[in-house]
Enzyme design. Structure first.
Site, PDB file in Angstrom:
ATOM      1  CB  ILE A 156      70.889   7.334 -14.699  1.00 14.13           C
ATOM      2  CG1 ILE A 156      70.593   8.117 -15.981  1.00 14.13           C
ATOM      3  CG2 ILE A 156      71.298   8.220 -13.535  1.00 14.13           C
ATOM      4  CD1 ILE A 156      69.387   9.036 -15.862  1.00 14.13           C
ATOM      5  CD  GLU A 157      77.334   4.276 -15.541  1.00 20.03           C
ATOM      6  OE1 GLU A 157      78.428   4.662 -16.001  1.00 20.03           O
ATOM      7  OE2 GLU A 157      77.180   3.174 -14.987  1.00 20.03           O
TER       8      GLU A 157
END
Length: 337
Positions: A156-157
């Site tokens: 998750i970025e």
């Protein structure tokens, strides 16, 4: 990590549980999730599954890497949205019937297995394109079903990470996935500062605990710091200490259980940050820390880069440092949980 198209893709261990029943981490009804028993040897090699990106350049054949290093598991990246709430490799290649499925079959035929990574820095994110937790869980489920996965990584970025609504959606979707797939191992991979997760990272972990998400490994990517003290090995240890504290605080774990629910995904050689280099010595320091504390995961970005650069070689296809082929993988593969 940076790709040849100029965007950052992250790499970014679990110790698997004692058996299929033990792997089912029952969601807690209160603010915390029940800890699990860990024994990495139950699924040999899962804790050390370096990333390989098959979508560009000249990636090594996974089976060649296996023969050269003894590695058994790979984390294959990245699954993205095709523009809607539907998963595809890089947002464009079908899950089945192509070269990606063929690579997975070859790994398994050689006695290995894969973690599939969803997300990365660039491209359309399923967490944003799927409008609800149930829809997002359905997209994750398509990936799980396509390959009968034992483990799933949510990297998750960028915009996914920065949006509180999406962070909650990812947490809730993973809880659904855990319920639907008893025994599946889940990792959540996120960026970090040299002292541990930033405010968004701590919020994500707290949301996981509040939702009762029994996540197997909260994994940080300790690079691209923009400044740090000491070696990159020391900075990584500092980041992991901060991660352990955040997970312990959110979940109410003991120190030992908290360590077993965190992990590291480093980057080999020169990183995206000018002047920042992760050496094999740093990897050995990380290995020692992981072995001491029985971390859930020790991975890195990426196998593609685990070779010296030649004339004109793209920097994302090599480490940028003097090395023999697979020097970094050969360190990581020593980790067994």
């Amino acid at each position: 990590m940076r790709t040849t198209i100029g965007v950052r893709l992250t790499a970014p261990l679990l110790a698997a549980a004692l058996g299929p029943a033990a792997l089912l981490l029952a969601p807690a009804s209160s603010a915390t999730a029940a800890p699990s028993a860990f024994a990495a040897a139950a699924v040999p090699g899962m804790a050390a599954a370096p990333y390989e990106y098959l979508g560009w350049g000249n990636p090594q054949k996974p089976t060649d890497v296996m023969k050269a290093t003894g590695v058994k598991w790979f984390t294959l990246a990245f699954i993205l949205s095709d523009g809607g709430c539907n998963p595809k490799w890089d947002g464009s290649r079908a899950l089945t019937g192509g070269s990606d499925e063929a690579a997975i079959k070859s790994i398994r035929a050689a006695g290995g297995d894969v973690v599939i990574s969803v997300g990365g820095w660039s491209g359309n994110k399923l967490g944003e394109k799927c409008s609800s937790a149930s829809a997002l869980a359905g997209a994750y489920q398509k990936v799980i079903d396509a390959y009968h996965l034992k483990a799933l990584d949510i990297d998750i970025e960028n915009t996914e990470f920065g949006n509180a609504t999406v962070r909650q959606r990812v947490v809730d979707a993973l809880k659904i996935v855990k319920t639907r797939n008893p025994g599946i191992v889940t990792y959540v991979t996120l960026g970090t500062t040299p002292t541990g997760p930033d405010a968004n990272g701590k919020d994500l972990i707290k949301r996981g605990a509040a939702a009762g998400l029994a996540n197997d490994g909260w994994v940080v990517m300790p690079f691209d710091f923009g400044g740090h003290s000491g070696t990159m090995g020391q900075a990584t240890v500092s980041a992991l200490d901060g991660l352990k504290a955040a997970v312990k605080s959110a979940y109410g774990y003991t120190d030992d259980v908290a360590y077993r629910h965190i992990g590291v995904s480093s980057m080999n050689g020169k990183t995206d940050e000018a002047g920042e280099t992760v050496t094999t010595g740093d990897f050995r320091a990380i290995l020692g820390y992981a072995q001491q504390h029985h971390l859930a995961r020790f991975s890195f970005w990426s196998v593609n880069r685990d070779r010296a650069c030649g004339s004109g070689t793209d920097a994302d296809a090599c480490s940028g440092v003097a090395q023999s082929p697979y020097d970094f993988t050969k360190i990581v593969v020593q980790y067994q949980g």
